[in-house]
Every structure is written in structure tokens, then in C-alpha cells.
Design a protein around this motif. Sequence first.
Motif, short mmCIF file in Angstrom:
data_model
loop_
_atom_site.label_atom_id
_atom_site.label_comp_id
_atom_site.label_asym_id
_atom_site.label_seq_id
_atom_site.Cartn_x
_atom_site.Cartn_y
_atom_site.Cartn_z
N ARG A 154 19.20 0.51 2.46
CA ARG A 154 18.34 0.74 1.30
C ARG A 154 19.01 1.53 0.20
O ARG A 154 18.75 1.31 -0.98
N ASP A 183 7.42 -4.59 11.30
CA ASP A 183 7.10 -4.75 9.88
C ASP A 183 7.70 -3.62 9.05
O ASP A 183 8.22 -3.85 7.95
N GLN A 235 10.50 -3.88 6.10
CA GLN A 235 10.35 -3.28 4.77
C GLN A 235 11.59 -2.48 4.38
O GLN A 235 11.91 -2.36 3.20
#
Length: 347
Positions: A46, A69, A73
Motif C-alpha cells: 500500500r 476481505d 482491501q
Amino acid sequence: MNGPEVIALGEVMLRFDPGEGRIRTARSFRVWEGGGEYNVVRGLRRCFGLRTAVVTALVDNAVGRLVEDLILQGGVDTSMIRWVPDDGVGGSARNGLNFVERGYGIRGALGVSDRANTAVSQLREGEVDWDAVFSAGVRWFHTGGVFAGLSDSTVDVADEAMAAARRHGVTVSYDPNYRASLWAGRGGAVRAREVDLRLARHADVVVGALGLVGTHPGQTRVGAGEVADALAEVARLLPGAEVLATTLREVPSAGINDWSSAAWSAKTGFVAGRRMPALHVLDRIGSGDGFAAGLIHGLLGGAGLERALDYGTAHGALTMTTPGDVSMATLAEVEALIAGGSAHVSR
């Protein structure tokens, strides 16, 4: 689509965060994902833009799919997750939970783990085809003492994975990351040290290297003037290690930490990281993993040890300014902090 450049092996838990409050009086929690090894590849994806994946195991139920999930993300590849059937009550295997409050002032952070009998703690040698994992262009593999501390079988899995990575020419990093709760009833700190030395012999890079000072974790308090000698001591224990690195932290209060770092390499010798005194902390959990991510980014990019240490120190510091285990920093913010940026409004 190209495969992952960096892979981590470790447990990913669901973190329950009561915010400014206490676990024992909370009426609501925010939920994050987190894990000592996973946090590193999440930060690399990220903040630093590298393709990353995590090897772990989860029970295939709604909680496990929530963890998946959250991982998705974060941009981390989930294709290497091993899914374990759900028996309905968690009797055969379950997903780990971690309740963490941040602390404030004189009240330190508090973690309450609910992680026994998890799916990943039951992972066994031979269940992952590591030769297949490392044959597709992987450049770096990371694991650590949290995963190794889950069970006797995870020690063997980590050993197997690190050895396979070395066979394939993949750079290997290891973080001792001692958790006393994981070793209670399993030999304690002495056994943890034996495992760390067994696994760290496979590592090119050891993050959190001061954790290997003394005869067992936590035995020796290393003063600021003793860090160079302490890292030299670890280098003698691990003659195959190319880089040793560590964060340095003093904790005047839960909300204010003095933050710095140091490293050693066979090429450069001892390098002191930049000092960040009186750093204001919102949530310190995951800052060491943020440091590891920045350091790995720098080393992978050929930045040199001093610059890599800057990336690690700055990224770890920024990780402490946001809630949850994982980094919310951008590369631009990291580079601005390295360049001497301030907290003035950007608009």
C-alpha cells in the motif's frame, strides 16, 4: 499479470479496537486485520507499491472471509491462503482474534489475544509447495517469531519455507518478534531463543535484531551507547546474516515516544538511524512492522543501508500516527518526512 515480488508467512488475525476506551468497558469496537508478518507485506503493497502475497490459513466461515476481505482491501494477494473447513463451533480450528487498546499517558497499550487452536497454527511441513511458490519471480520472503511461536509445527514450516527460499535465490528476512503469551507452557523465553537462532540462520536480513541479545528475549536492556556492540554480538551469532536492523524506542508515556533505529551490515558496519524525539503516538501497534517494510523497500531498491534505514524509520513513525496495525502512509509522506517535512496543513 505478474506474480508477487514479496511473500510473507504468518497469521492474520482480526483486531478489535475500542478506540480511546478500554476493552473491559467497550460497547463497540472498530475492526482491523493484522499480524506481525502480514503487516510487513501490507505496508510494502500500500505504501511502497510492491506486489505482495501472504501465506496463511483461515477457517472458511464468515469471520475468515471478513479477514480475507480486509486483506484484499490492503491489496495483498490472497491466492496462497489455505482454507480449512468450518465445523460450526471452532472445535477443530478457528480464526484468531486480537483485542488491543492503545493506552494513553501513564496507561500503556494492552493486548488480549484469543488465538489458540487457529487454522494457521495447525499448518504442517509439506502442506505448502514452496518450490512452486518461489519459482515465479519472488524476490523477498519474510517471516518471524510470531508465526514460529504459534506451535511446534509452525517452527518446522518456517524452517522449511526459509530453506526453500534460499534454494531459489530469494532474499530472506526474519523478525524474532517475541510474544511471551505464545511461549507460556512451551519452554518460555529459553525455547523461543532456541527457535530464533535455528530460523535466523536462514536469514539474509534480521529485523528486530536486538531481540537476539542475551541468553533469552527480554533479558538484556540495551542502552543507547551499547547498540553498536550489541549488533556486533548478534552478527557473531549469525555469520550468514548480511544486514541486522532494529528500532530504538524510549517510552516516556503511551502517547509520546522517542523513536530511532540502527543497523549493521558486513559492507558498511554500524549505521545509526535518524532520531525522532518526542514523537506523538496515536497507536504504536505495527510500527516495528512498518519499519521492516520501509527497510525492505530500500534494500530491494538498492538504496544503500543508510537510506533504507531512513525509509524504515520514517514509515514506522507514520504508522504510529493512525489507528490499527497497518500502515496508512503514502510514499510521498515517507519521503517528505525523510527530507525534513513538518506537520503543517497540506492543501
